[in-house]
Enzyme design. Structure first.
Site, short mmCIF file in Angstrom:
data_model
loop_
_atom_site.label_atom_id
_atom_site.label_comp_id
_atom_site.label_asym_id
_atom_site.label_seq_id
_atom_site.Cartn_x
_atom_site.Cartn_y
_atom_site.Cartn_z
N PRO A 24 -3.97 -11.78 9.96
CA PRO A 24 -4.53 -11.53 11.29
C PRO A 24 -4.67 -10.03 11.53
O PRO A 24 -3.89 -9.23 11.00
CB PRO A 24 -3.48 -12.12 12.23
CG PRO A 24 -2.22 -12.19 11.43
CD PRO A 24 -2.62 -12.36 9.99
N ASP A 25 -5.65 -9.64 12.33
CA ASP A 25 -5.76 -8.24 12.79
C ASP A 25 -4.83 -8.15 14.00
O ASP A 25 -5.17 -8.59 15.10
CB ASP A 25 -7.21 -7.91 13.15
CG ASP A 25 -7.36 -6.43 13.49
OD1 ASP A 25 -6.40 -5.83 14.02
OD2 ASP A 25 -8.44 -5.88 13.23
N ILE A 26 -3.63 -7.60 13.78
CA ILE A 26 -2.57 -7.68 14.80
C ILE A 26 -2.98 -6.94 16.07
O ILE A 26 -2.91 -7.47 17.18
CB ILE A 26 -1.25 -7.09 14.27
CG1 ILE A 26 -0.83 -7.83 12.99
CG2 ILE A 26 -0.16 -7.19 15.32
CD1 ILE A 26 0.38 -7.22 12.29
N VAL A 27 -3.41 -5.70 15.91
CA VAL A 27 -3.69 -4.89 17.11
C VAL A 27 -4.92 -5.42 17.85
O VAL A 27 -4.98 -5.36 19.09
CB VAL A 27 -3.78 -3.38 16.78
CG1 VAL A 27 -5.10 -2.98 16.19
CG2 VAL A 27 -3.45 -2.53 17.99
N LYS A 54 -11.23 -3.20 18.54
CA LYS A 54 -9.83 -3.58 18.77
C LYS A 54 -9.39 -3.33 20.22
O LYS A 54 -8.23 -3.50 20.56
CB LYS A 54 -8.92 -2.82 17.79
CG LYS A 54 -9.25 -3.19 16.32
CD LYS A 54 -8.41 -2.42 15.32
CE LYS A 54 -8.96 -2.57 13.91
NZ LYS A 54 -8.03 -3.18 12.98
N ASN A 64 0.86 -1.20 0.00
CA ASN A 64 0.00 0.00 0.00
C ASN A 64 0.89 1.24 0.00
O ASN A 64 2.11 1.13 -0.02
CB ASN A 64 -0.95 -0.02 1.21
CG ASN A 64 -0.17 -0.14 2.50
OD1 ASN A 64 0.59 0.74 2.86
ND2 ASN A 64 -0.34 -1.25 3.21
#
Ligand code: CTP
Length: 403
Positions: free
Chosen positions: A305-308, A342, A210
């Site tokens: 994965p959604d890390i945070v 989150k 990105n």
């Protein structure tokens, strides 16, 4: 990225080593950062660079003599007290020896004897000289007496030798000076910052990524260090140099970033997650370069994965978690949902479709949302100023939690 030193007064002492030419660049960076700089040169320094060069860049008369025409009677006392900090760059072995012994036989060493401000000494000399036990002993004495020593860098030297003794790069010297003149309100805090994009490999030569350049996260890391924090930066691929005084781990993919952050998370007081993590990666990695084929090609992607969110689920209550929300529409609504989903304390929302905010520019226009529904709309600011405002909120939360 240069720190703001607006309104700060700095005394730059230059002694006689070949690295004196780099002091010119230090001066230029200090002036660009808004500092008012008084240069004091030794006689030996003037063998390498003329006072006129420093005078032209600082706009101030360069001081060189303890006595003689043009010197004020009590200058050796007033000069070191009328500033916010003193830096000696480069500092020769001879200068270190004089400082350690308390000798004041020229203007610079006498100014130092009378100074009451923080002093940063930047030794630079041949590696053999630097490793000489007497030089190391003198540095030890200076450290004990509260002088700040900026360790020389390793690398090729002007004399052709290779080793430790090079003057650190001018931006690093300026970053160290900025630390000295900034109140250390984050002292003793361990701050983990993520920055930059991720690269998700498709085959040995191609990847998905990105537009993030890492500038916002690097600014947060640099400013947190300046404010006294112990900072660890986990960075995706960027062209930026590691900020001075920050430990940096370089990663490429979202999975590598997750592994690095998971191993560091439990030891941090604060996580600031500014990385632009790719939400998807190619489902399979082709072992060989994918050849040109049919007119259309489908690439199957799989979720990263959604890390945070993962870290937010296992956080300790006293830890402070800050996320970013890059949006192109319905900014506040999406950011609020992310803050809750989150389990963050703060989310910094920015409209990345605006030309002066978001990716690859030095400015940003953000809104900071908190768990209590507070909405702080910030004007267009430099990324360093945005970093300061985020860290103001972090410092307030840390102070609240300490009780
Ligand atoms: N983030 C993360 N892991 C991901 C994606 C995002 O940890 N796989 C973090 C980002 O670093 C940021 C926050 O989550 O702090 C929000 O990122 P953003 O890209 O705005 O949101 P997403 O959760 O990816 O949602 P969407 O792409 O749908 O907007």
């Amino acid at each position: 990225m240069t720190a703001s030193l607006q309104g700060k007064k700095i005394l730059l002492g230059v002694t006689g080593g070949i690295a004196a030419y780099k002091a010119v660049e230090v001066l230029r960076l200090l002036v660009t950062a808004g500092a008012q700089v008084q240069v004091v040169m030794t006689a030996a320094a003037q063998q390498f660079v003329t006072p006129l060069t420093f005078q032209a860049l600082s706009g101030e008369t360069v001081r060189t003599d303890l006595f003689g025409p043009g010197t004020e009677p009590l200058e050796h006392i007033s000069l070191g007290q009328a500033v916010d900090a003193i830096v000696i760059a480069p500092a020769t072995a001879n200068c270190l020896a004089k400082l350690a012994a308390g000798i004041g036989d020229d203007l610079l060493t006498t100014v130092i004897l009378a100074a009451s401000r923080p002093i940063l000494v930047c030794p630079a000399m041949n590696v053999k000289m630097y490793e000489n036990p007497v030089v190391q002993e003198n540095l030890g004495k200076l450290r004990q007496r509260g002088f700040h020593i900026l360790e020389p860098a390793a690398g090729e030297m002007a004399c052709g030798a290779y080793g430790s003794g090079r003057l650190p790069e001018p931006p690093d010297i300026v970053a160290a000076i900025a630390c000295l003149v900034t109140p250390p309100d984050l002292g003793g805090r361990r701050i983990l910052v993520s920055a930059g994009p991720t690269h998700e490999d498709l085959d040995p030569v191609r990847f998905l990524t990105n537009r993030s350049t890492g500038k916002m996260g690097y600014a947060v890391a640099a400013v947190a260090r300046r404010r006294g924090a112990e900072v660890t930066l986990v960075s995706g691929p960027t062209a930026l140099p590691a900020p001075w005084g920050v430990s940096r781990y370089l990663v490429r993919t979202a999975l590598e970033m997750q592994a690095a952050l998971e191993s560091l998370f439990s030891q941090c007081d604060v996580l600031i997650m500014s990385a632009a993590v790719s939400d998807y990666r190619p489902a399979g990695l082709a072992e060989q370069k994918i050849k040109r084929g049919e007119e259309e090609m489908l690439v199957k992607l799989t979720h990263n994965p959604d890390i945070v969110a993962g870290l937010g689920a296992r956080r300790q209550q006293q830890q402070v978690l800050v996320g970013f929300a890059a949006e192109t529409q319905d900014l506040l609504e999406h950011a609020t949902t992310k803050l809750q989903r989150k389990n963050l304390d703060l989310i910094v929302a920015n409209d990345v479709s605006a030309p002066d905010a978001g990716f690859a520019v030095d400015t940003n226009r953000v809104t900071i949302l908190d768990r209590q529904g507070g909405v702080e709309v910030l004007p267009l600011l430099s990324k360093e100023e945005v970093a300061d405002r985020i860290l103001d909120r972090v410092a307030a939360l840390l102070a609240e939690r300490r009780g």
